[in-house]
Design a protein around this motif. Structure first.
Motif, PDB file in Angstrom:
ATOM      1  N   GLU A 198      15.404  52.946  46.788  1.00  0.00           N
ATOM      2  CA  GLU A 198      14.205  52.153  46.487  1.00  0.00           C
ATOM      3  C   GLU A 198      13.324  52.923  45.505  1.00  0.00           C
ATOM      4  N   SER A 199      12.919  52.219  44.441  1.00  0.00           N
ATOM      5  CA  SER A 199      11.995  52.821  43.486  1.00  0.00           C
ATOM      6  C   SER A 199      10.640  52.988  44.179  1.00  0.00           C
ATOM      7  N   VAL A 200       9.717  53.662  43.517  1.00  0.00           N
ATOM      8  CA  VAL A 200       8.430  53.970  44.162  1.00  0.00           C
ATOM      9  C   VAL A 200       7.731  52.685  44.603  1.00  0.00           C
ATOM     10  N   ILE A 207      23.308  58.157  42.647  1.00  0.00           N
ATOM     11  CA  ILE A 207      21.999  58.015  42.001  1.00  0.00           C
ATOM     12  C   ILE A 207      21.857  56.645  41.350  1.00  0.00           C
ATOM     13  N   LYS A 208      20.706  56.011  41.559  1.00  0.00           N
ATOM     14  CA  LYS A 208      20.401  54.765  40.834  1.00  0.00           C
ATOM     15  C   LYS A 208      19.963  55.163  39.434  1.00  0.00           C
ATOM     16  N   VAL A 209      20.659  54.677  38.403  1.00  0.00           N
ATOM     17  CA  VAL A 209      20.334  55.108  37.049  1.00  0.00           C
ATOM     18  C   VAL A 209      19.696  54.018  36.188  1.00  0.00           C
ATOM     19  N   ALA A 255      27.063  56.410  40.690  1.00  0.00           N
ATOM     20  CA  ALA A 255      25.793  55.837  40.240  1.00  0.00           C
ATOM     21  C   ALA A 255      25.745  54.352  40.541  1.00  0.00           C
ATOM     22  N   LYS A 256      24.552  53.810  40.425  1.00  0.00           N
ATOM     23  CA  LYS A 256      24.373  52.379  40.649  1.00  0.00           C
ATOM     24  C   LYS A 256      23.433  51.800  39.607  1.00  0.00           C
ATOM     25  N   TRP A 257      23.756  50.597  39.168  1.00  0.00           N
ATOM     26  CA  TRP A 257      22.918  49.872  38.187  1.00  0.00           C
ATOM     27  C   TRP A 257      22.909  48.428  38.642  1.00  0.00           C
ATOM     28  N   ARG A 258      21.703  47.892  38.874  1.00  0.00           N
ATOM     29  CA  ARG A 258      21.604  46.533  39.425  1.00  0.00           C
ATOM     30  C   ARG A 258      21.114  45.557  38.372  1.00  0.00           C
ATOM     31  N   CYS A 259      21.884  44.495  38.168  1.00  0.00           N
ATOM     32  CA  CYS A 259      21.441  43.373  37.350  1.00  0.00           C
ATOM     33  C   CYS A 259      21.179  42.198  38.272  1.00  0.00           C
ATOM     34  N   PHE A 279      29.333  45.517  49.443  1.00  0.00           N
ATOM     35  CA  PHE A 279      28.366  44.423  49.367  1.00  0.00           C
ATOM     36  C   PHE A 279      26.924  44.898  49.501  1.00  0.00           C
ATOM     37  N   LEU A 280      26.019  44.189  48.819  1.00  0.00           N
ATOM     38  CA  LEU A 280      24.588  44.322  49.093  1.00  0.00           C
ATOM     39  C   LEU A 280      24.266  43.363  50.239  1.00  0.00           C
ATOM     40  N   SER A 281      23.138  43.582  50.906  1.00  0.00           N
ATOM     41  CA  SER A 281      22.839  42.694  52.044  1.00  0.00           C
ATOM     42  C   SER A 281      21.969  41.507  51.639  1.00  0.00           C
ATOM     43  N   GLY A 282      21.227  41.634  50.546  1.00  0.00           N
ATOM     44  CA  GLY A 282      20.562  40.486  49.940  1.00  0.00           C
ATOM     45  C   GLY A 282      19.587  39.706  50.809  1.00  0.00           C
ATOM     46  N   GLY A 283      18.903  40.367  51.721  1.00  0.00           N
ATOM     47  CA  GLY A 283      17.903  39.669  52.534  1.00  0.00           C
ATOM     48  C   GLY A 283      18.440  39.082  53.817  1.00  0.00           C
ATOM     49  N   PHE A 316      30.286  47.991  52.859  1.00  0.00           N
ATOM     50  CA  PHE A 316      28.846  47.736  52.680  1.00  0.00           C
ATOM     51  C   PHE A 316      28.172  48.800  51.801  1.00  0.00           C
ATOM     52  N   SER A 317      27.138  48.363  51.108  1.00  0.00           N
ATOM     53  CA  SER A 317      26.198  49.273  50.439  1.00  0.00           C
ATOM     54  C   SER A 317      24.833  48.657  50.675  1.00  0.00           C
ATOM     55  N   TYR A 318      24.389  48.745  51.931  1.00  0.00           N
ATOM     56  CA  TYR A 318      23.184  48.014  52.320  1.00  0.00           C
ATOM     57  C   TYR A 318      21.924  48.869  52.183  1.00  0.00           C
ATOM     58  N   GLY A 319      20.869  48.200  51.736  1.00  0.00           N
ATOM     59  CA  GLY A 319      19.548  48.816  51.724  1.00  0.00           C
ATOM     60  C   GLY A 319      18.771  48.325  52.937  1.00  0.00           C
ATOM     61  N   ASN A 333      12.493  36.012  45.331  1.00  0.00           N
ATOM     62  CA  ASN A 333      12.621  36.475  43.947  1.00  0.00           C
ATOM     63  C   ASN A 333      12.691  38.001  43.857  1.00  0.00           C
ATOM     64  N   HIS A 334      13.630  38.584  44.610  1.00  0.00           N
ATOM     65  CA  HIS A 334      13.768  40.031  44.775  1.00  0.00           C
ATOM     66  C   HIS A 334      14.278  40.670  43.473  1.00  0.00           C
ATOM     67  N   ALA A 335      13.518  40.487  42.392  1.00  0.00           N
ATOM     68  CA  ALA A 335      13.978  41.011  41.112  1.00  0.00           C
ATOM     69  C   ALA A 335      13.157  42.224  40.673  1.00  0.00           C
ATOM     70  N   TYR A 336      11.949  42.284  41.095  1.00  0.00           N
ATOM     71  CA  TYR A 336      10.985  43.347  40.738  1.00  0.00           C
ATOM     72  C   TYR A 336      10.791  43.456  39.241  1.00  0.00           C
TER      73      TYR A 336
HETATM   74  C1  5MM Z   1      17.548  49.778  48.268  1.00  0.00           C
HETATM   75  O1  5MM Z   1      17.042  48.901  47.284  1.00  0.00           O
HETATM   76  C2  5MM Z   1      17.577  49.105  45.982  1.00  0.00           C
HETATM   77  C3  5MM Z   1      16.534  49.466  44.994  1.00  0.00           C
HETATM   78  O2  5MM Z   1      15.776  48.384  44.608  1.00  0.00           O
HETATM   79  P1  5MM Z   1      14.672  48.557  43.435  1.00  0.00           P
HETATM   80  O3  5MM Z   1      15.297  49.271  42.284  1.00  0.00           O
HETATM   81  O4  5MM Z   1      14.378  47.150  43.098  1.00  0.00           O
HETATM   82  O5  5MM Z   1      13.530  49.307  43.987  1.00  0.00           O
HETATM   83  C4  5MM Z   1      18.410  47.879  45.575  1.00  0.00           C
HETATM   84  O6  5MM Z   1      18.944  47.991  44.287  1.00  0.00           O
HETATM   85  C5  5MM Z   1      19.514  47.779  46.552  1.00  0.00           C
HETATM   86  O7  5MM Z   1      20.369  48.890  46.412  1.00  0.00           O
HETATM   87  C6  5MM Z   1      20.312  46.508  46.394  1.00  0.00           C
HETATM   88  O8  5MM Z   1      19.498  45.418  46.059  1.00  0.00           O
HETATM   89  C7  5MM Z   1      20.957  46.211  47.711  1.00  0.00           C
HETATM   90  O9  5MM Z   1      19.969  46.282  48.703  1.00  0.00           O
HETATM   91  P2  5MM Z   1      19.934  45.191  49.861  1.00  0.00           P
HETATM   92  O10 5MM Z   1      18.580  45.430  50.509  1.00  0.00           O
HETATM   93  O11 5MM Z   1      20.068  43.850  49.213  1.00  0.00           O
HETATM   94  O12 5MM Z   1      21.088  45.538  50.751  1.00  0.00           O
END
Ligand code: 5MM
Length: 364
Positions: free
Chosen positions: A35-37, A107-109, A146-150, A270-274, A300-303, A361-364
């Motif tokens: 999670e970013s700041v 690392i999230k890049v 690393a991870k990059w989210r679109c 997988f992400l958990s996506g809410g 899984f790769s759940y946050g 709208n979990h796009a930030y």
């Molecule tokens: C953990 O949240 C990650 C970072 O999000 P931001 O860069 O928006 O702060 C996010 O990328 C996360 O890794 C994925 O969305 C999967 O997380 P969920 O909560 O959907 O499992």
């Protein structure tokens, strides 16, 4: 048209394959703690804790000092930049805490989602400019994936061709730069669950998005055996009146992947996506139980679905650290079982239980 290209050299291929297959080892998955700041601020606000660097460090320390049995079900942890350089109370650097347990630091890049001008409220993800330099440094500092989210959105006119091409290309360029630096790229094209669309619409959209992504990865000569995919599960939209059963989610998800994810890809995380913690586990379990061709590990790769109960148990209090760690161990074990199709629904109860973790709208 040229038909000449280069794969990474043999040593790099071997290293990338080794890292990717360790991440998707049987019964294991990823803790996404990147999670970013600003996002961490939202998580902390939910439990009444101030978003300071020290509070973020304390929370990540809780996660990373969890008993070594965490490694039974967690193969990798994705860090945010700040976390790579933080230390535990005893001075141990955070990546070192993971190495000692046999968990791989990642690392999230990407540097965040930004609007895609001219589109229908869609977005792309930035961070390519200095990526090679940052990857080289992160590799030296112990990060091996690393991870990059679109982010893509479903609506009557989206995802647009503009967004499909742009997001696929940026993911492919990111993946290529990671591999050049001996870092396994996790490719995350997240289709948001916002909307009242049915599950078939999500399936078709997922198939389309994945076809663009794998075409772009091919165009950039990305070595697929040294990559992982982090997609959404195929579900009905959050506002759809017909919620799909886990079996329907499993069928739609595996079918979409059979059609669009090459067999050379070692794993899908997988992400958990809410989804609620329990829902994310039950759906992953159903996906793994679904009969049919599944040439990739499905894990899984759940946050949110690994951390919601942890945060509730912790509440920012030192005396609750162990309680938080117990929640993490429970959820990791449940998802480890689900990644092998062995989870019994309802057998692991967490503090967050069935509470939905959807953020509009979990796009930030
Ligand atoms: C953990 O949240 C990650 C970072 O999000 P931001 O860069 O928006 O702060 C996010 O990328 C996360 O890794 C994925 O969305 C999967 O997380 P969920 O909560 O959907 O499992």
């Amino acid at each position: 048209m040229t038909t000449s290209w280069n794969y990474p050299d043999q040593a790099t291929q071997d290293e990338l394959k080794k890292i990717a297959s360790a991440i998707v080892a049987p019964g294991k998955g990823i803790l996404a703690a990147d999670e970013s700041v600003a996002t961490m601020g939202k998580r902390l606000a939910d439990i009444g804790v101030e978003n300071t660097e020290e509070n973020r460090r304390k929370y990540r320390q809780l996660l990373l000092t969890t008993d070594k049995s965490l490694a039974d079900n967690i193969s990798g942890v994705i860090f945010f930049h700040e976390t790579v350089y933080q230390k535990a109370d005893d001075g141990t650097p955070f990546p070192e805490l993971l190495n000692k347990k046999g968990i791989i630091p990642g690392i999230k890049v990407d540097t965040g989602v930004v609007p895609l001008f001219g589109s229908n409220n869609e977005c792309t993800t930035q961070g390519l400019d200095d990526l090679a330099k940052r990857c080289a440094q992160y590799k030296k500092d112990g990060c091996h994936f690393a991870k990059w989210r679109c982010v893509l959105k479903i609506s009557p006119n989206t995802p647009s061709i503009q967004s499909l091409i742009e997001n696929a290309n940026v993911l492919a360029r990111y993946a290529s730069i990671c591999q050049a630096n001996r870092i396994v790229p996790i490719v995350e094209p997240e289709i948001l669950p916002d909307g009242d669309h049915d599950i078939l619409t999500c399936q078709k959209t997922t198939e389309t998005v994945l076809s663009y992504v794998y075409k772009a990865l091919a165009d950039h000569n990305v070595f697929l055996e040294g990559t992982l995919l982090k997609p959404n599960m195929v579900t009905a939209g959050q506002a759809c009146p017909n919620k799909a059963t886990p079996e329907q989610v499993a069928e739609a998800t595996v079918t979409a992947f059979q059609r669009r994810v090459p067999a050379a890809v070692p794993g899908v995380t997988f992400l958990s996506g809410g989804q609620s913690e329990e829902e994310a586990t039950v759906n992953l379990n159903a996906i793994n139980k679904f009969p049919g061709k599944k040439p990739w590990t499905l894990t899984f790769s759940y946050g949110r679905a690994l951390q919601a109960s942890v945060l509730r148990a912790w509440q920012g209090k030192d005396e609750n650290v162990q309680a938080g760690q117990q929640e993490l161990l429970k959820r990791a074990k449940a998802n480890g079982e689900a990644s092998m199709g062995k989870y019994v629904a309802g057998s692991v109860e967490g503090k967050a239980g069935d509470a939905g973790l959807f953020i509009k709208n979990h796009a930030y």
